[in-house]
Design an enzyme around this catalytic site. Structure first.
Site, PDB file in Angstrom:
ATOM      1  N   SER A   8       0.962  -1.261  -0.008  1.00  0.00           N
ATOM      2  CA  SER A   8      -0.071  -0.089  -0.111  1.00  0.00           C
ATOM      3  C   SER A   8       0.914   1.244  -0.013  1.00  0.00           C
ATOM      4  O   SER A   8       2.141   1.150   0.287  1.00  0.00           O
ATOM      5  CB  SER A   8      -0.898   0.024   1.291  1.00  0.00           C
ATOM      6  OG  SER A   8      -0.028   0.148   2.577  1.00  0.00           O
ATOM      7  N   THR A  61      -1.680   6.955   6.994  1.00  0.00           N
ATOM      8  CA  THR A  61      -1.556   7.854   8.147  1.00  0.00           C
ATOM      9  C   THR A  61       0.065   7.796   8.414  1.00  0.00           C
ATOM     10  O   THR A  61       0.096   8.423   9.444  1.00  0.00           O
ATOM     11  CB  THR A  61      -2.109   7.140   9.339  1.00  0.00           C
ATOM     12  OG1 THR A  61      -1.729   5.779   9.669  1.00  0.00           O
ATOM     13  CG2 THR A  61      -3.683   6.831   9.039  1.00  0.00           C
ATOM     14  N   ASP A  84     -11.403   0.184  11.952  1.00  0.00           N
ATOM     15  CA  ASP A  84     -10.789  -0.802  11.197  1.00  0.00           C
ATOM     16  C   ASP A  84     -11.339  -1.997  11.388  1.00  0.00           C
ATOM     17  O   ASP A  84     -10.805  -2.953  11.719  1.00  0.00           O
ATOM     18  CB  ASP A  84      -9.524  -0.756  11.149  1.00  0.00           C
ATOM     19  CG  ASP A  84      -8.784  -1.629  10.197  1.00  0.00           C
ATOM     20  OD1 ASP A  84      -9.293  -1.856   9.126  1.00  0.00           O
ATOM     21  OD2 ASP A  84      -7.414  -1.767  10.181  1.00  0.00           O
ATOM     22  N   SER A 120      -9.485  -7.803   4.973  1.00  0.00           N
ATOM     23  CA  SER A 120      -8.538  -6.900   4.314  1.00  0.00           C
ATOM     24  C   SER A 120      -7.197  -7.634   3.942  1.00  0.00           C
ATOM     25  O   SER A 120      -6.807  -7.497   2.723  1.00  0.00           O
ATOM     26  CB  SER A 120      -8.412  -5.498   4.715  1.00  0.00           C
ATOM     27  OG  SER A 120      -7.492  -4.714   4.388  1.00  0.00           O
TER      28      SER A 120
END
EC number: 2.4.2.57
Length: 511
Positions: free
Chosen positions: A194, A198, A256, A262
């Site tokens: 990814s 953050t 989350d 995920s």
């Protein structure tokens, strides 16, 4: 009703059209109702926004609809009212605290991917899952549905190794070492990663300093066949696409609930058979204690076993940044230095620990030492440069050639002593304020590690940026906050514990 298209320069997680209120009235469509848009035999279901002064001869379409249907400005399309998506009933069911069946879960995920749910409906669903939780069966079904509604990497080789970190510790560029270590030893490790959400840098941001990461499935398969590995951005591949849409809703809510499906869905989508799960543990990270790390790991073990995936979790030391560098260019530099010079020690130790764990999972004895040997002999560095070249980068790049921000600010120690605390979250925030990861040359270089002796006037950290205004913002923060404190501390090891799977205990009620 036939209407001409007006392409609007907007994009959202769902398909959206804009209708004049007079047109909406004729279609019997209210705000947030669904309409069917048909063009050249293709259709999408879109959510209607109603405008007071929009052309009654046109329908405004967002960019993602134009792409999906192949529409150009002024094309004539058919628009008609349609019924709400079937998944709304499942969302209401979850809001009531009830468990969902596998077919209901698939329908929800399919409607998310097809853009049939509004952000409000999706937010309601994410919030319901956050508060109501999911059974192992639901987590399994969500994971499977996420995989089935996206593309897959189909490599003609086994085993396929992989790693994933739960994140939370700045400067964690270990993938830039683990991947070439594993690949240099003849094993396959297609790493999709990814970008930063953050933090000051994600793995894709770091690798993008060295080579392009926005590649197609076909390109990745070719690169992996050639080099045994890749380091690419997963967001360009449509792997488990529902996850990327859900993340957009989770992030502003600060929750989350889908982290297990995920992570596992994206590993399954690339065919991973053996996965090491890095659980950074310590103050200032997502996982504060070993007990919490063990609890989270057991949940991953249970679902991974349902898919026949061999997963090993490891809790790793995360009381301070990994290495010295935070930010894409700084971290890419440090990774190249680590591969050649085996420093800084904590970065090399962590990378060898994770790679060694993976190697032992596939039958290699003395995994840590085998990984270190790949570093010492230069095999790992050579392999990373092969991957860089295969992905379109410069295989001969040196750390010094990687540009950094030309504006700097250095924070100095105000006293003699020992470094006893480093604020991970504050350092990550400073890196972002300096401009990372968008500004690849922005970031923070930490001159000291926990336990090191410092003198008054010694540099503690240096901030890099390409913007004077952003650097001034950092200076204002450092006037009031101290990311590095001086005192005393004990030594530490990078690998805290390998966490073993424990079968669930049967609950016996006293009578």
């Amino acid at each position: 009703m036939k209407l001409k298209t007006r392409i609007l320069p907007f994009e959202s997680a769902h398909y959206t059209v804009v209708l004049d209120q007079s047109v909406a009235k004729k279609l019997d469509v209210r705000p947030s109702d669904r309409v069917l848009v048909r063009f050249n035999g293709k259709t999408v279901v879109a959510i209607a926004n109603i405008a007071k002064e929009f052309s009654h001869e046109h329908v405004g379409v967002y960019v993602n609809i134009a792409k999906a249907l192949g529409i150009s400005d002024g094309d004539e399309v058919e628009v008609e009212a349609t019924s709400p998506p079937a998944s709304l009933q499942a969302i209401r069911k979850k809001l009531q605290g009830l468990s969902l069946e596998s077919d209901e879960i698939y329908q929800v995920v399919k409607d998310i991917v097809d853009g049939k749910l509004s952000e409000l409906e999706l937010a309601a669903f994410v919030t319901a899952v956050h508060f109501q939780g999911m059974t192992p069966s639901e987590i399994y079904s969500f994971t499977l549905s996420m995989v089935e509604t996206g593309q897959r990497l189909r490599l003609k080789r086994k085993p396929i190794l992989d790693k994933h970190s739960l994140g939370g510790v700045p400067g964690d560029k270990t993938s830039l070492l683990v991947v070439p270590i594993i690949a240099s030893l003849g094993f396959t490790i297609p790493k999709t990663s990814s970008r930063a959400i953050t933090s000051a840098a994600g793995t894709a941001d770091r690798m993008e300093v060295l080579a392009p990461v926005n590649l197609s499935i076909d390109e990745i398969e070719r690169i992996v066949e050639k080099t045994n590995a890749c380091l690419v951005w997963g967001g360009a591949l449509n792997l488990a696409p529902a996850d990327d849409i859900i993340i957009r809703v989770e992030y502003p809510l600060g929750i989350d609930p889908f982290y297990i499906p995920s992570i596992l869905a994206k590993k399954l989508a690339v065919g991973s058979t053996h996965v090491v799960l890095d659980v950074p543990t310590g103050r200032g990270t997502k996982v504060k204690t070993l007990e919490e790390a063990k609890r989270i790991s057991q949940s991953f073990f249970e679902i991974a076993r349902m898919f026949g995936m061999n997963l090993q979790a490891v809790a790793t030391y995360a009381e301070e940044p990994i290495g010295h560098a935070i930010g894409p260019a700084l971290e890419a530099r440090e990774a190249l230095i680590a591969l050649r010079e085996l420093r800084p020690g904590d970065l090399v130790d962590k990378a060898a620990s994770l790679a060694g764990t993976l190697l032992e999972m596939v039958g290699v004895e003395n995994g840590y030492e085998t990984a270190m040997e790949a570093l010492r002999t230069g095999k790992a560095e050579k392999k990373l440069r092969e991957i860089i070249e295969a992905q379109g980068g410069d295989p001969d790049v040196t750390p010094e050639e990687i540009p950094l921000g030309d504006k700097t600010y250095t924070l100095y120690s105000e006293e003699d002593g020992f470094v006893y605390y480093i604020d991970n979250s504050l350092l990550a925030n400073i890196g972002k304020i300096a401009g990372a990861p968008i500004d690849k040359g922005a970031g923070v270089y930490i001159h000291v590690k926990l336990g090191e002796k410092v003198r008054k006037g010694d540099p503690l950290l240096t901030v890099y940026s390409s913007s004077s205004a952003k650097l001034q913002a950092v200076e204002r923060i450092l006037e009031d906050s101290k990311p590095v404190l001086v005192g005393r501390t004990a030594g530490r090891r990078m690998l805290l514990e390998r966490i073993q799977y424990q079968p669930p205990r049967q609950l016996v009620l006293e009578r």
